[in-house]
Design an enzyme around this catalytic site. Sequence first.
Site, mmCIF file in Angstrom:
data_model
loop_
_atom_site.group_PDB
_atom_site.id
_atom_site.type_symbol
_atom_site.label_atom_id
_atom_site.label_comp_id
_atom_site.label_asym_id
_atom_site.label_seq_id
_atom_site.Cartn_x
_atom_site.Cartn_y
_atom_site.Cartn_z
ATOM 1 N N ARG A 43 0.843 -1.194 0.000
ATOM 2 C CA ARG A 43 0.000 0.000 0.000
ATOM 3 C C ARG A 43 0.880 1.247 0.000
ATOM 4 O O ARG A 43 2.013 1.215 0.482
ATOM 5 C CB ARG A 43 -0.891 0.035 1.250
ATOM 6 C CG ARG A 43 -1.977 -1.000 1.278
ATOM 7 C CD ARG A 43 -2.913 -0.789 2.438
ATOM 8 N NE ARG A 43 -2.311 -1.068 3.731
ATOM 9 C CZ ARG A 43 -1.893 -0.160 4.591
ATOM 10 N NH1 ARG A 43 -2.039 1.127 4.348
ATOM 11 N NH2 ARG A 43 -1.363 -0.516 5.745
ATOM 12 N N TYR A 60 -1.298 -3.872 -6.912
ATOM 13 C CA TYR A 60 -1.025 -4.641 -5.702
ATOM 14 C C TYR A 60 -2.081 -4.477 -4.626
ATOM 15 O O TYR A 60 -2.528 -3.358 -4.330
ATOM 16 C CB TYR A 60 0.340 -4.215 -5.118
ATOM 17 C CG TYR A 60 0.820 -5.208 -4.083
ATOM 18 C CD1 TYR A 60 1.536 -6.329 -4.476
ATOM 19 C CD2 TYR A 60 0.500 -5.059 -2.737
ATOM 20 C CE1 TYR A 60 1.935 -7.268 -3.542
ATOM 21 C CE2 TYR A 60 0.901 -5.989 -1.805
ATOM 22 C CZ TYR A 60 1.624 -7.094 -2.203
ATOM 23 O OH TYR A 60 2.013 -8.029 -1.291
ATOM 24 N N LYS A 72 -9.488 -2.494 1.585
ATOM 25 C CA LYS A 72 -9.246 -1.305 2.410
ATOM 26 C C LYS A 72 -10.055 -0.097 1.897
ATOM 27 O O LYS A 72 -10.554 0.703 2.685
ATOM 28 C CB LYS A 72 -7.752 -0.974 2.431
ATOM 29 C CG LYS A 72 -6.868 -2.104 2.924
ATOM 30 C CD LYS A 72 -7.156 -2.464 4.358
ATOM 31 C CE LYS A 72 -6.190 -3.521 4.858
ATOM 32 N NZ LYS A 72 -6.457 -3.909 6.257
ATOM 33 N N HIS A 88 -11.226 -2.100 11.475
ATOM 34 C CA HIS A 88 -10.056 -2.904 11.089
ATOM 35 C C HIS A 88 -9.841 -3.956 12.179
ATOM 36 O O HIS A 88 -8.927 -3.843 12.985
ATOM 37 C CB HIS A 88 -8.854 -1.953 10.969
ATOM 38 C CG HIS A 88 -7.641 -2.566 10.368
ATOM 39 N ND1 HIS A 88 -6.381 -2.064 10.579
ATOM 40 C CD2 HIS A 88 -7.471 -3.637 9.546
ATOM 41 C CE1 HIS A 88 -5.494 -2.775 9.917
ATOM 42 N NE2 HIS A 88 -6.131 -3.741 9.293
ATOM 43 N N SER A 130 -1.425 -3.010 11.665
ATOM 44 C CA SER A 130 -0.903 -3.991 10.713
ATOM 45 C C SER A 130 0.361 -4.627 11.298
ATOM 46 O O SER A 130 1.123 -3.969 12.007
ATOM 47 C CB SER A 130 -0.553 -3.309 9.388
ATOM 48 O OG SER A 130 -1.684 -2.610 8.912
ATOM 49 N N CYS A 149 0.709 -7.051 13.591
ATOM 50 C CA CYS A 149 0.717 -7.401 15.018
ATOM 51 C C CYS A 149 0.099 -8.781 15.244
ATOM 52 O O CYS A 149 -0.255 -9.119 16.373
ATOM 53 C CB CYS A 149 -0.028 -6.362 15.849
ATOM 54 S SG CYS A 149 0.941 -4.895 16.204
ATOM 55 N N ASP A 168 -9.426 -9.567 9.312
ATOM 56 C CA ASP A 168 -8.951 -8.204 9.034
ATOM 57 C C ASP A 168 -10.009 -7.112 9.191
ATOM 58 O O ASP A 168 -9.684 -6.022 9.624
ATOM 59 C CB ASP A 168 -8.389 -8.164 7.602
ATOM 60 C CG ASP A 168 -7.542 -6.924 7.338
ATOM 61 O OD1 ASP A 168 -6.789 -6.524 8.237
ATOM 62 O OD2 ASP A 168 -7.631 -6.365 6.226
ATOM 63 N N ARG A 204 2.348 -12.343 -0.219
ATOM 64 C CA ARG A 204 0.983 -12.631 0.250
ATOM 65 C C ARG A 204 0.447 -13.952 -0.270
ATOM 66 O O ARG A 204 0.909 -14.469 -1.281
ATOM 67 C CB ARG A 204 0.038 -11.530 -0.254
ATOM 68 C CG ARG A 204 0.346 -10.136 0.270
ATOM 69 C CD ARG A 204 -0.282 -9.899 1.597
ATOM 70 N NE ARG A 204 0.200 -8.699 2.245
ATOM 71 C CZ ARG A 204 -0.318 -8.228 3.365
ATOM 72 N NH1 ARG A 204 -1.341 -8.823 3.944
ATOM 73 N NH2 ARG A 204 0.175 -7.159 3.952
HETATM 74 O O1 O2Y Z 1 0.161 -4.012 1.245
HETATM 75 C C1 O2Y Z 1 -1.008 -4.295 0.967
HETATM 76 O O2 O2Y Z 1 -1.562 -3.866 -0.047
HETATM 77 C C2 O2Y Z 1 -1.781 -5.166 1.820
HETATM 78 S S1 O2Y Z 1 -2.171 -4.413 3.306
HETATM 79 C C3 O2Y Z 1 -3.144 -5.511 4.208
HETATM 80 C C4 O2Y Z 1 -3.564 -6.680 3.638
HETATM 81 C C5 O2Y Z 1 -4.349 -7.551 4.372
HETATM 82 C C6 O2Y Z 1 -4.699 -7.204 5.642
HETATM 83 N N1 O2Y Z 1 -4.288 -6.050 6.199
HETATM 84 C C7 O2Y Z 1 -3.499 -5.221 5.526
HETATM 85 C C8 O2Y Z 1 -3.098 -3.962 6.261
HETATM 86 O O3 O2Y Z 1 -2.223 -3.223 5.850
HETATM 87 O O4 O2Y Z 1 -3.682 -3.722 7.326
HETATM 88 MN MN MN Z 2 -5.251 -5.052 7.826
#
Ligand code: O2Y
Ligand code: MN
Length: 603
Positions: A70, A208, A217, A237, A259, A261, A288, A377
């Site tokens: 992200r 991604y 998200k 979340h 994220s 944890c 999640d 992932r």
């Molecule tokens: O980096 C990403 O695009 C994935 S982020 C993510 C994916 C699954 C669950 N939680 C998260 C997060 O960043 O909280």
């Molecule tokens: Mn998450």
Amino acid sequence: MPSSLQALNQWVDEVARLTQPDHIHWCDGSDAEAATLRAQMLADGTLLELNQETHPGCTLHRSHPADVARVEHLTLVCTPEQEDAGPNNHWMAPAEAHAKIDALFDGCMKGRTMYVIPYCMGPIDSPISRCGVEITDSPYVVANMRVMTRMGAPALARIEREGAAAIALGEQPVFVKGLHSIGELDPERRWIMHFPEELTIKSYGSGYGGNALLGKKCHALRIGSFQARSEGWLAEHMLIVGIENPQGETHYVAAAFPSACGKTNLAMLIPPEGYREKGWKVWTIGDDICWMRPGADGRLYAINPEAGFFGVAPGTDNSTNPNALASIQHDTIYTNVAVTADNQPWWEGLHEGTPVTDWQGRPYDPANGPAAHPNSRFTVSAKQAPSWSPKAEDAQGVPISAIVFGGRRPSLVPLVFEARDWAHGVLVGAAMGSETTAAATGAVGVLRRDSMAMKPFCGYNYGDYFAHWLSFDRPGAKLPKIFHVNWFRKGADGKFLWPGYGENLRVLEWIIGRCDGTAGAQETPIGHLPRQQDLHLDGVALRDGALGELLDVNIEGWRAEVEDIGRYLDTFGTRTPQRLRSEQQRVAAALAAETAADAAVAS
Ligand code: O2Y
Ligand code: MN
């Protein structure tokens, strides 16, 4: 026309005029469609087939090396007033944002197929679920959305049904519109934009995860939190887990952690042997995201809006999360993992042995860093988890007994404490956060507050969000109790004091005991803590003195912490509700009184 809903057809036409694809494909979610797309992606190298004997149905995708996570600095919430997005979001005025991103979308799908993905977040027949349509030029996104959401014909039917009902009432059809293109995968031409008032998402330049699978998200949290505020529910979340005791009673717990944890690990926890023998079971509803709303009986009912897990591969192994590992032995899409000589997926810690190919497809060379990308992932259907709960399909959702907040706090914060009431719990959630590790930022030991673990995901001003949380405390409400846990407390030697993983069930047992009135506690200025005798610790190996440290409340340390929480609340200015400030002042005063009492005893 592809849909009976004209508003949907019109939007798809508009997008096609802008992006100019060669073909338009409306996704029906069928097995045949999935097989055709898979064959096409295997043929053009978007997907690589993994060892079909050891991992039937599994494939590997390698994302662009500059597109692996992200991108918070490129993620915007575009409300007309900046104040409504709040200091917790990056902001751009809607007109400027639309103009900027539409210029990128102009003609971007020439030579490509545009996929129209109707999807439903949550069980298809649940009143808590909400629908959206993602338009994308990435077949990899289609394949992932098919796992992560209820996608295709049933979702389109619901969108059309709800649209027709809205029109009959003279209203606009309500579904979230998400437009996505991988563009050129150029980080300089990348934006993830949210227009909450328009229930619209526009994402360009990344293929991604959270940037591209818009149901997750972008919809379920950023737009979802905005929708939830106006409709009187909560989009959070949080994982959702069911804990079944030996009497066969199941309590559902929703838990928010920043994220990385261990949310997925807690959602799929395997009870310690002694607990298993007695009949304790753990059921996974979600790992999640949690959508909760008050039911007719005043309790909060929750659904997992997702249908799959997009979990981090490194850190998932037989010692940390055997349930997740069992889930991903078949029909799984892997992204950016390494590969062994016999073509099996591999990441650091999975098992002994070395990979031959790293996440970028290069011959493995330790000098290039980890073989699997740290954010590699797996995408897998939730139903493949051995701990999956059929209640995850329940249209009414599951009743939540406890809400748990947590973070990585090497010092000060005890293993577990219970907030005295809802308002105190909201303060505890607002104050939560983690200390940074060297890997994340270069700055070690800096506390980053991440209220309710929603910092990157709350689609509006945090001050208003706290007020929304407080608003659930009203006559007739039978709200969950709120707790804070810290699995990451360290001793003076720098080692963790608590073993974590399956042993965390001991803490959850106390939490559930507090909810049904069977577990004892002592009152402190920061909330209720278990006394040593209130936790069941038979069979767990703790170092001498560890439990004392884990349950210690250092009054002077907490006075500094609560002062810092006050300064944090100030950053949201007048949007911070007075009720939350009063709560912070109440805890500060209780701590000061304790200092005064200690001084009186000492003199
Ligand atoms: O980096 C990403 O695009 C994935 S982020 C993510 C994916 C699954 C669950 N939680 C998260 C997060 O960043 O909280
Ligand atoms: Mn998450």
